[in-house]
Design a protein around this motif. Structure first.
Motif, short mmCIF file in Angstrom:
data_model
loop_
_atom_site.label_atom_id
_atom_site.label_comp_id
_atom_site.label_asym_id
_atom_site.label_seq_id
_atom_site.Cartn_x
_atom_site.Cartn_y
_atom_site.Cartn_z
N ASP A 182 0.84 -1.20 0.00
CA ASP A 182 0.00 0.00 0.00
C ASP A 182 0.87 1.24 0.00
OD1 ASP A 182 -2.37 -1.39 0.05
OD2 ASP A 182 -2.39 -1.54 2.24
N GLU A 183 0.46 2.25 -0.79
CA GLU A 183 1.25 3.47 -0.92
C GLU A 183 1.32 4.20 0.42
OE1 GLU A 183 1.12 7.75 -3.26
OE2 GLU A 183 -0.27 6.15 -3.75
N GLY A 184 2.54 4.25 0.96
CA GLY A 184 2.77 5.03 2.17
C GLY A 184 2.07 4.48 3.39
N ASP A 185 1.52 3.28 3.35
CA ASP A 185 0.77 2.74 4.47
C ASP A 185 1.70 1.99 5.40
OD1 ASP A 185 -1.06 1.83 6.20
OD2 ASP A 185 -2.07 0.44 4.82
N SER A 186 2.40 2.73 6.25
CA SER A 186 3.37 2.10 7.14
C SER A 186 2.70 1.31 8.24
CB SER A 186 4.30 3.16 7.74
OG SER A 186 3.55 4.10 8.47
N THR A 187 1.38 1.46 8.43
CA THR A 187 0.69 0.69 9.47
C THR A 187 0.33 -0.70 8.99
OG1 THR A 187 -1.46 1.51 8.75
CG2 THR A 187 -0.27 2.84 10.37
N ALA A 262 11.48 -1.56 6.96
CA ALA A 262 11.40 -3.01 7.12
C ALA A 262 11.19 -3.65 5.76
CB ALA A 262 10.27 -3.40 8.06
N GLY A 263 11.83 -4.79 5.54
CA GLY A 263 11.66 -5.49 4.28
C GLY A 263 12.54 -6.71 4.19
N GLU A 264 12.56 -7.30 3.00
CA GLU A 264 13.34 -8.51 2.76
C GLU A 264 14.62 -8.18 2.00
OE1 GLU A 264 13.02 -12.88 0.52
OE2 GLU A 264 11.38 -11.42 0.37
N VAL A 265 15.73 -8.73 2.45
CA VAL A 265 17.02 -8.50 1.82
C VAL A 265 17.14 -9.40 0.60
CG1 VAL A 265 19.53 -8.48 2.12
CG2 VAL A 265 18.02 -7.98 4.07
N GLU A 266 17.53 -8.81 -0.53
CA GLU A 266 17.63 -9.58 -1.76
C GLU A 266 18.91 -9.22 -2.50
OE1 GLU A 266 14.12 -8.64 -3.92
OE2 GLU A 266 12.89 -10.07 -2.82
N GLU A 277 8.72 -3.21 2.82
CA GLU A 277 7.37 -3.58 3.26
C GLU A 277 6.77 -2.53 4.18
OE1 GLU A 277 7.10 -7.55 4.69
OE2 GLU A 277 8.51 -8.35 3.24
N ALA A 278 7.62 -1.75 4.85
CA ALA A 278 7.13 -0.66 5.69
C ALA A 278 8.22 0.39 5.79
CB ALA A 278 6.76 -1.18 7.09
N LEU A 279 7.82 1.65 5.81
CA LEU A 279 8.77 2.75 5.89
C LEU A 279 8.15 3.84 6.75
CD1 LEU A 279 11.44 4.03 5.05
CD2 LEU A 279 10.33 4.83 2.96
N THR A 280 8.80 4.15 7.86
CA THR A 280 8.25 5.09 8.83
C THR A 280 9.27 6.19 9.11
OG1 THR A 280 7.04 3.28 9.89
CG2 THR A 280 7.26 5.33 11.13
#
Length: 689
Positions: A182-187, A262-266, A277-280
């Motif tokens: 989701d766009e900008g949806d850090s929740t 937060a996210g997955e390392v690739e 996956e999340a950015l705050t």
């Protein structure tokens, strides 16, 4: 379909590691890496970058709608011996306009194996899309792979793994639509459930869910995802966030924000990346803690352990703390992804100083940023023809840096003024930089005016030292910036002096293999090229003269210097007017009538040489060069140019007399009052001396 064999009808996917593995004439798919005044840099692979020069475009560079990260198609025109790649414009700018695609693998079929691509995969962004978390969940980690909400329709590809050929693979739901966070949806994601790691630990966490706390140093929008470049106290990493193709993810996040991601390392084509996956955005104490960690680490890394002068020189040895401050600011800019704009005087001394800093900084940039064109993005050297950093130069620099910020999401630069910028006349220009938050460092081998200290972050000046050149000052700073190039810099201080060179620098140059004649030839050659290269950096020629010449080039250019200078000196000396006022002897040259105004040597250099050759020890001696609306002063005894201009203005109030260039002894006036101004200035100088 049958694959076409005519190379002009297909594009190639380059799989090589070196520029010399490219095939001239072929069309390649690339990625826009950045822009310069002279063209566009395009990545053809993670390790090979080419330049599409503006002359190759079918339109003005400014009218291109490309952004950094966009996929484009270019033709390789030439691969130079030094590895530079010249690119040509392709009128076809989508895969569908070509009749096929092939793989250019240096270890494979020379003609290129066909590149099989699904129709749905064509013309997509460079980074794959991410499954959207199920409605009502707080963490989409349980929804990867074959969850009910996001079915796995492609095996490993559905899990977000790159395909074997390194291309990004789209994840798709059971309706065939691309999905994303989701766009900008850090929740939507509980970022605290991800284990926090430092960026230098990511090598060992490929495939893991992690979170990092860092500062955003760059943001750029590609034709697919938004890419955030993050830096913590241990390193940098790029993080891709996808909403939909070309749409900005997390629009509230900007450069210099402190964030938790937060996210997955690739691994994508051998480069680490976090799929977001999340950015705050962090605030208050959390942000201060992260900022403090980064500041402490950056200071520790950027601060030189010590400053060892290139040779014994009291004027340098008493300024080691100031030199360390300047070196730290320069090093930190490199480590902090901040471009450096170096402005130096367009004189031999100024060019030596600028080249010394350049020699130290470029290897650090290449080490920090492995792309072949990084040095062009992160370091710019612009000679400054005026004797101060005025509003015209500052406005030009501010305009460029704001364009780079808004168009390419670059950080505001460190502006480094060398041999200029230390007088009150520069305060307004420096202040304009400060309004926009650009960092400012001034190095000048003259006493700085008080006004400058208020508008700079680091100021290194000569204060009361009378045997310090800007080249010597800058070379010692450069040695502190990068000790690895110390040996390359040993002769530069000697080159920067026209006379009265401190003996320690003469000896240092000789030990480095530069005797007095060779030092003189280099100085003269740089002075000649400094005139012809005004307003341009011309990195290669100055580098050859100062660092990579066995004497042949400098000897050839310095011979031209002497011929041109002697011709002008002969004419000038034959037309010097002598006068006396208040016990002071004056030699006056009408520079409009008896010099070639638009050829070498420039007025300042000619007057310097005239003054050296004609001065006497019998009391104060002053050389005056007067033109249509300006004059220059050279004196064997010190005087205050501003006071002279003020006194002359009182004598001829309608002449608009103004001290313009304090370092050059330059005074401007209205041309209609020329003779009256000359008399007034002569009297004012005599009164002061």
């Amino acid at each position: 379909m049958d694959w076409i064999t005519h190379e002009e009808d297909v594009w190639f996917d380059f799989r090589g590691q070196h520029a010399n593995q490219l095939t001239s004439g072929r069309f390649y798919r690339g990625t826009v890496d950045g822009f310069a005044e002279f063209g566009v840099f395009v990545d053809l692979s993670p390790s090979v970058t080419g330049l599409l020069h503006r002359s190759e475009l079918d339109r003005r560079l400014e009218s291109l709608d490309w952004e950094r990260g966009d996929t484009v198609f270019v033709q390789v025109k030439n691969v130079r011996d030094n590895g530079n790649v010249d690119l040509g414009w392709s009128i076809r700018q989508s895969e569908s306009e070509f009749r096929g695609a092939r793989i250019d693998d240096p270890d494979g079929d020379p003609a290129g194996e066909p590149l099989e691509r699904d129709e749905d995969d064509a013309d997509t962004g460079p980074v794959k899309k991410r499954p959207k978390p199920a409605k009502g969940t707080t963490n989409d980690r349980t929804n990867r792979g074959g969850s009910d909400s996001v079915p796995d329709t492609q095996g490993d590809a559905g899990n977000g793994r790159a395909s074997s050929d390194g291309d990004a693979v789209d994840d798709r739901n059971d309706e065939g639509d691309s999905t994303a966070v989701d766009e900008g949806d850090s929740t939507a994601v509980d970022d605290e459930a991800f284990s926090r790691v430092s960026i230098d630990d990511l090598d060992d966490r490929v495939g893991d869910d992690v979170s990092v706390e860092a500062i955003v140093v760059d943001v750029y929008q590609t034709s697919g995802p938004t890419v955030f470049e993050l830096r913590d106290e241990t390193g940098t990493v790029e993080c891709a966030a996808f909403v939909e193709a070309g749409v900005r993810a997390y629009p509230e996040v900007d450069v210099d924000d402190v964030v938790r991601l937060a996210g997955e390392v690739e691994l994508r084509r051998g480069e680490l990346q976090i799929e977001t996956e999340a950015l705050t955005v962090l605030t208050d104490d959390e942000a201060a803690t992260v900022q403090g960690r980064l500041d402490d680490a950056m200071t520790s890394r950027a601060r030189p352990e010590s400053v060892e002068p290139l040779a014994p020189h009291g004027a340098v040895e008493t300024r080691t703390e100031e030199l360390a401050d300047a070196a730290e600011a320069i090093r930190r800019a490199v480590f902090d992804d901040r471009p450096i704009v170096l402005r130096h005087a367009a004189t031999a001394d100024g060019y030596v100083a600028g080249a010394a800093i350049e020699r130290a900084v470029l290897p650090l940039i290449r080490e920090e940023y492995p792309t072949s064109d990084a040095e062009y993005h992160y370091f710019t050297r612009r000679p400054l023809d005026d004797p101060m950093y005025g509003m015209d130069a500052a406005t030009n620099d501010v305009t460029r840096m704001l364009q780079d910020r808004d168009r390419h999401d670059e950080r505001l630069p460190l502006v480094l003024l060398v041999g200029t910028g230390s007088t009150a006349e520069s305060a307004d220009g420096l202040g304009l930089l400060g309004v926009y938050g650009a960092r400012r460092v001034v190095l000048d081998a003259a006493a700085a005016d008080d006004e400058v200290a208020d508008v700079t972050e680091v100021l290194v000046d000569a204060d009361d030292a009378d045997d310090l050149s800007t080249g010597a000052l800058a070379a010692n700073v450069a040695s502190a910036v990068n000790p690895e190039v110390r040996d390359d810099l040993a002769h530069l201080p000697a080159v920067s002096y026209w006379e009265e060179t401190p003996e320690a620098y003469v000896e240092a140059a000789a030990e480095a293999g530069y005797d007095a004649d060779r030092v003189r030839e280099i100085r003269e050659a740089v002075a000649l090229e400094a005139y012809y290269q005004s307003y341009e950096d011309k990195r290669e020629l100055i580098t050859d003269l100062l660092f990579d010449d066995d004497g042949g080039l400098a000897g050839h250019v310095s011979e031209q210097f002497r011929v041109k200078l002697e011709d002008e000196i002969e004419t000038a000396e034959a037309n010097l007017e002598t006068r006396e006022a208040g016990g002071v002897n004056f030699a006056v040259l009408d520079t409009d009538s008896f010099t070639h105004r638009f050829d070498f040597p420039p007025t300042t250099l000619l007057l310097d040489e005239l003054h050296r050759r004609n001065r006497t020890d019998e009391g104060p001696f002053v050389t005056v060069g007067i033109g249509t609306d300006e004059l220059y002063l050279r004196s064997t005894a010190p005087f205050d140019v501003r006071s002279v201009a003020a006194a002359a203005r009182e004598r001829v109030p309608a002449a608009g007399v103004t001290a313009f260039g304090i370092r050059d002894g330059r005074i401007e006036f209205l041309s209609g009052m020329r003779e009256d101004v000359l008399s007034a200035v002569v009297d004012a100088v005599a009164d002061q001396l």
